[in-house]
Design an enzyme around this catalytic site. Structure first.
Site, PDB file in Angstrom:
ATOM      1  N   PRO A  56     -75.618  52.323  22.202  1.00  0.00           N
ATOM      2  CA  PRO A  56     -75.701  50.917  21.808  1.00  0.00           C
ATOM      3  C   PRO A  56     -74.551  50.054  22.313  1.00  0.00           C
ATOM      4  CG  PRO A  56     -75.184  52.302  19.923  1.00  0.00           C
ATOM      5  CD  PRO A  56     -75.552  53.219  21.045  1.00  0.00           C
ATOM      6  N   ASN A  57     -74.938  48.856  22.714  1.00  0.00           N
ATOM      7  CA  ASN A  57     -74.015  47.792  23.154  1.00  0.00           C
ATOM      8  C   ASN A  57     -73.445  48.004  24.557  1.00  0.00           C
ATOM      9  OD1 ASN A  57     -74.186  46.298  20.645  1.00  0.00           O
ATOM     10  ND2 ASN A  57     -73.049  48.000  19.750  1.00  0.00           N
ATOM     11  N   ARG A 115     -68.642  42.464  27.210  1.00  0.00           N
ATOM     12  CA  ARG A 115     -68.224  42.974  25.902  1.00  0.00           C
ATOM     13  C   ARG A 115     -66.765  43.430  25.932  1.00  0.00           C
ATOM     14  NH1 ARG A 115     -69.743  48.933  23.621  1.00  0.00           N
ATOM     15  NH2 ARG A 115     -68.786  48.628  21.578  1.00  0.00           N
ATOM     16  N   TYR A 117     -63.097  47.607  27.491  1.00  0.00           N
ATOM     17  CA  TYR A 117     -64.132  48.344  28.231  1.00  0.00           C
ATOM     18  C   TYR A 117     -64.209  47.995  29.713  1.00  0.00           C
ATOM     19  CZ  TYR A 117     -65.584  49.549  23.502  1.00  0.00           C
ATOM     20  OH  TYR A 117     -65.603  50.025  22.207  1.00  0.00           O
ATOM     21  N   ASN A 149     -72.625  58.796  26.954  1.00  0.00           N
ATOM     22  CA  ASN A 149     -71.703  57.937  26.213  1.00  0.00           C
ATOM     23  C   ASN A 149     -72.500  57.436  25.011  1.00  0.00           C
ATOM     24  OD1 ASN A 149     -70.054  56.084  25.046  1.00  0.00           O
ATOM     25  ND2 ASN A 149     -69.451  55.066  26.953  1.00  0.00           N
ATOM     26  N   ALA A 154     -71.216  53.896  19.603  1.00  0.00           N
ATOM     27  CA  ALA A 154     -70.931  54.004  18.162  1.00  0.00           C
ATOM     28  C   ALA A 154     -71.616  55.221  17.530  1.00  0.00           C
ATOM     29  CB  ALA A 154     -71.367  52.728  17.455  1.00  0.00           C
ATOM     30  N   HIS A 210     -69.786  58.524  16.406  1.00  0.00           N
ATOM     31  CA  HIS A 210     -69.072  58.696  15.144  1.00  0.00           C
ATOM     32  C   HIS A 210     -70.009  58.797  13.942  1.00  0.00           C
ATOM     33  CE1 HIS A 210     -66.107  57.371  17.998  1.00  0.00           C
ATOM     34  NE2 HIS A 210     -66.658  56.175  18.076  1.00  0.00           N
ATOM     35  N   GLU A 214     -69.486  64.652  27.129  1.00  0.00           N
ATOM     36  CA  GLU A 214     -69.297  63.439  26.320  1.00  0.00           C
ATOM     37  C   GLU A 214     -68.345  62.513  27.073  1.00  0.00           C
ATOM     38  OE1 GLU A 214     -67.869  64.177  22.337  1.00  0.00           O
ATOM     39  OE2 GLU A 214     -67.293  62.078  22.064  1.00  0.00           O
ATOM     40  N   HIS A 222     -66.446  58.523  27.276  1.00  0.00           N
ATOM     41  CA  HIS A 222     -66.093  57.220  26.693  1.00  0.00           C
ATOM     42  C   HIS A 222     -65.241  56.437  27.682  1.00  0.00           C
ATOM     43  CE1 HIS A 222     -67.586  58.540  22.836  1.00  0.00           C
ATOM     44  NE2 HIS A 222     -66.929  59.669  23.028  1.00  0.00           N
ATOM     45  N   SER A 228     -63.119  54.030  26.685  1.00  0.00           N
ATOM     46  CA  SER A 228     -61.813  53.876  26.032  1.00  0.00           C
ATOM     47  C   SER A 228     -61.327  55.224  25.520  1.00  0.00           C
ATOM     48  CB  SER A 228     -61.935  52.879  24.867  1.00  0.00           C
ATOM     49  OG  SER A 228     -62.785  53.407  23.865  1.00  0.00           O
ATOM     50  N   ARG A 240     -57.524  54.798  19.153  1.00  0.00           N
ATOM     51  CA  ARG A 240     -58.051  53.578  18.523  1.00  0.00           C
ATOM     52  C   ARG A 240     -58.133  53.746  17.003  1.00  0.00           C
ATOM     53  NH1 ARG A 240     -63.166  51.561  21.625  1.00  0.00           N
ATOM     54  NH2 ARG A 240     -62.674  49.725  20.344  1.00  0.00           N
TER      55      ARG A 240
END
Ligand code: DQA
Length: 149
Positions: free
Chosen positions: A10-11, A18, A23, A75, A78, A81, A99, A101, A103, A108
């Site tokens: 998502p996103n 964004r 990112y 990726n 959200a 998590h 996996e 990411h 960032s 974070r």
């Protein structure tokens, strides 16, 4: 030829606009195009999929098993998590996965430190921005070649 699959959660369709400080400024279309070029160089096929919906990602993982995908790069955004469903889908198909990411999630907010996938992934790439996708394609091609031999 090994087939690789990149799944973005998502996103991530909003990359480029964004939170560019976190990112980067590349769009998902640009990132996917670079990944396709790297995969081609390595003699692999590559499909790319993005969805904002958990159940669609679960379905796409199931589809990967039917398609004989050799390695998945994911990726989960959200869902990293929160999603036991995506973890279970990946375990159900027994396709090795990486996996990924943009960032460095460990640097974070505390709620981003836990991943439902990390302990069952072949490995995690995080914190390198868009170049991480290219690194992941190289790693996935290697995993696919190893699993064939
Ligand atoms: C992300 C990190 C996640 O915590 C976040 O929810 C995302 C993107 C990353 O690529 O850095 O959407 O997966």
């Amino acid at each position: 030829m090994s087939n690789l699959l990149i799944i973005n959660g998502p996103n991530l369709n909003r990359l480029g606009e964004r939170e560019p400080g976190t990112y980067g400024t590349s769009t998902l279309v640009q990132i996917e195009a670079r990944c396709r070029r790297v995969a081609e160089e390595l003699g692999c096929g590559l499909d790319a999929y993005q969805s904002n919906a958990e159940h669609e990602i679960v379905e796409r993982i199931h589809q990967a098993a039917r398609d004989g995908v050799a390695c998945i790069i994911i990726n989960p955004a959200a869902f990293t998590h929160t999603s036991v469903a995506i973890r279970d889908a990946l375990l159900s198909v027994t396709i090795p996965f990486i996996e990924l990411h943009l960032s460095n999630t460990k640097a974070r907010e505390p709620f981003r430190h836990h991943s439902y996938l990390a302990d069952v992934a072949r490995g995690t790439i995080a914190g390198f921005g868009p170049i991480g996708y290219e690194l992941a394609v190289r790693a996935a091609a290697d995993i696919a070649a190893d699993d064939r031999s």
